[in-house]
Write an enzyme that holds these catalytic residues in place. Sequence first.
Site, mmCIF file in Angstrom:
data_model
loop_
_atom_site.group_PDB
_atom_site.id
_atom_site.type_symbol
_atom_site.label_atom_id
_atom_site.label_comp_id
_atom_site.label_asym_id
_atom_site.label_seq_id
_atom_site.Cartn_x
_atom_site.Cartn_y
_atom_site.Cartn_z
ATOM 1 N N HIS B 141 0.841 -1.204 0.000
ATOM 2 C CA HIS B 141 0.000 0.000 0.000
ATOM 3 C C HIS B 141 0.877 1.256 0.000
ATOM 4 O O HIS B 141 0.677 2.167 -0.801
ATOM 5 C CB HIS B 141 -0.921 -0.045 1.238
ATOM 6 C CG HIS B 141 -1.709 1.199 1.486
ATOM 7 N ND1 HIS B 141 -3.050 1.304 1.187
ATOM 8 C CD2 HIS B 141 -1.345 2.392 2.011
ATOM 9 C CE1 HIS B 141 -3.476 2.510 1.521
ATOM 10 N NE2 HIS B 141 -2.464 3.195 2.022
ATOM 11 N N GLU B 142 1.859 1.274 0.886
ATOM 12 C CA GLU B 142 2.722 2.461 0.975
ATOM 13 C C GLU B 142 3.554 2.633 -0.294
ATOM 14 O O GLU B 142 3.784 3.746 -0.760
ATOM 15 C CB GLU B 142 3.650 2.362 2.193
ATOM 16 C CG GLU B 142 2.947 2.242 3.538
ATOM 17 C CD GLU B 142 1.947 3.358 3.794
ATOM 18 O OE1 GLU B 142 2.094 4.441 3.206
ATOM 19 O OE2 GLU B 142 1.002 3.138 4.572
ATOM 20 N N HIS B 145 1.623 4.422 -2.881
ATOM 21 C CA HIS B 145 1.607 5.876 -2.671
ATOM 22 C C HIS B 145 2.860 6.495 -3.273
ATOM 23 O O HIS B 145 2.811 7.551 -3.895
ATOM 24 C CB HIS B 145 1.587 6.198 -1.170
ATOM 25 C CG HIS B 145 0.212 6.167 -0.558
ATOM 26 N ND1 HIS B 145 -0.882 6.724 -1.155
ATOM 27 C CD2 HIS B 145 -0.233 5.651 0.617
ATOM 28 C CE1 HIS B 145 -1.944 6.555 -0.375
ATOM 29 N NE2 HIS B 145 -1.573 5.893 0.704
ATOM 30 N N GLU B 226 -6.477 6.618 -0.992
ATOM 31 C CA GLU B 226 -6.335 5.448 -0.111
ATOM 32 C C GLU B 226 -6.909 4.206 -0.787
ATOM 33 O O GLU B 226 -6.290 3.151 -0.794
ATOM 34 C CB GLU B 226 -7.033 5.686 1.231
ATOM 35 C CG GLU B 226 -6.372 6.744 2.099
ATOM 36 C CD GLU B 226 -4.894 6.481 2.332
ATOM 37 O OE1 GLU B 226 -4.500 5.317 2.536
ATOM 38 O OE2 GLU B 226 -4.116 7.448 2.289
#
Lengths: 184, 303
Positions: B141-142, B145, B226
Site C-alpha cells: 500500500h505504501e 503511494h 487510499e
Amino acid sequence: MLVVLAIVLGLVVLVLLYGVVTYNRLVRLRVRAENAWSQIDVQLRRRYDLIPNLVQSVKGYAEHERELFEEVAQLRTQAQSASGVQAQAQAENQLTQGINRLIAVAERYPDLKASQNFLALQEELTGTESKIAYARQFYNDTVQALNTLIQSFPSRIVANLAGFTPREFFEIEEPARGPVSVQF
Amino acid sequence: MYEQIARNKRKTIFIILGTLIFVGALGYLFGLLLNVGIAGLIIALLIAAAMSFYSYRYGDRLVLRAARARPVTHEEEPRLHNIVEGLALAAGLPKPAIYVVPEKAPNAFATGRDPEHSSIAVTQGLLDTMNRVELEGVIGHEMSHIRDRDMLLGTIVATLVGSVVLIAEFMLRWFWWGGGGMFGGRGRDREGGEGFAILAVVGLLLAILAPIIAQVIKLAVSRRREYLADAEGAMLTRYPPGLAGALRKIATDATPMRVANNATAHLWLNQPSRIHGEQNHWFENLFSTHPPIQDRIRILEEM
C-alpha cells in the site's frame, strides 16, 4: 492539387511521428526488461551466497546427510552456470527444492531451529526468495508489455523494421503464500 | 483490480478538475468585486504554491521528525528491510529509506517528494502484530503511494485549497473594511447597483463557505487515493488478503497514537487516534482523511 499534397504530406508526418513514438516505447520497455532481469540476477546471486552458510549450519547437526549436501552444492553450481532464461528458471526451481529439503532436515533439530544464527539465515532466505518472486513479477510484466507491443498491429511493423524480438518469460515456482508456509 | 485502479484515477482527475474550476470561479468573483481582474487569483495561487512547494521539498523530514521516526538498519529489522526491498523490486522503484516509529498502535506511512527520495515509516506496533503477508500488504500500500507520487498530488491539492483559503480571507477582510463603504455609498464603481449587491452577498457567502468546501474536497482526494493505494498494493503483492488481514487487525486495535495530530493524519495507513471506534455517518465520513476501514476490507476481500 495543393490540398491533396498537403493531406499526403500530413499523413506522412503522422506516420513518421507514430513510428518515432512507438520506437521509443519499444526501447524504453527493452531497457526496463534488461534492468529487471539484472535485478533478478542480483537476488539469485544473493541466494547462491546464502546456501553455503545454510549447508554449514545444518552440517553441524546432521553429518549423515552428506548426500543431500553434495546434491545441493551441485544444484547450486548448475544454477550458477545456467544460461538462457528457460534453463535458468529450471535450474532455480531444482535449487529451490534442494533448499527446501535442507530446511526440512534442519526442522528435525530443535536446537538448530531455535538458534539465532539459523533464524537469521532463514529470514534472509525467505526474504531473498520473495525478492526473487517480486523481481520476476516485474520482469514478466515488462516482458508482457514489450511482447504485446511487438506482436500487435500496427506497432509490429515498427518492431520488425527496428529488429525487436519478443523476450522469454521467467517461469519459476512461486514461493507459497500464507502465514503457515512462511513458518516453514 | 485493474478497473478499480482506473476508476480511482478517473475520480481523482474529476475532483482535481472540479477544484480548479472552483478556484477559478472564486478568483473571478473576487476580481469582479474588487475590480482587480484576475490578478487577485494569480497572487493567491503564487503564495499558496510557494508555501506548498516548501512543504513538498522539505516536508518529509518534518513529518518524520514529528512522528519521532528512527532509521533502522538491515541488521536491526531484517524482515522489514527484506519486505520493503521486495516490494520496491515489484514496483520497479529504488528502495526507500526505512524508519520505525516508537508507537504501540499498528500503523505506517510513506513520504518523500519522488520515488528517488522516498521513506517508509512503520510503527513498532505494526512490526509486533503483523505476520509476513500482512506486513507485505501494508508495505505494498505504501509503495503504491510512492509510485503514484501521491505526495506530489497532495501538494497540488494543498496549493489549490490554500489559494481558496487565501482568497476567502481577502474577501472577508475586504467586506469588513472596504466593502462596508460600498454599501454606504462611498464606492467608486457602483454602476451595477442592485446586481452588484447580489454579487456581494454571494461573495460574502462564498468567502465563508469556500474554505470548508475546499477542505472537504481535499479530504475526498485523500480518501480516493487510499482506495487506489489499496488496490494497487494488492496488485503488487498479488495477494489482497494480506492487506485485508492487516486492516482487520488495525480495526480491532484500540491503542491510541501519541504522535497523532491533524497535520499528519492523512499520511498514515489508517487515520490515527480514532476516538469512538467506527465512523459510518456520512457527515463524519465527509471530514475524515481515510475511507471507513470496513469498506476498505470489504473491497479487498472482493478482489
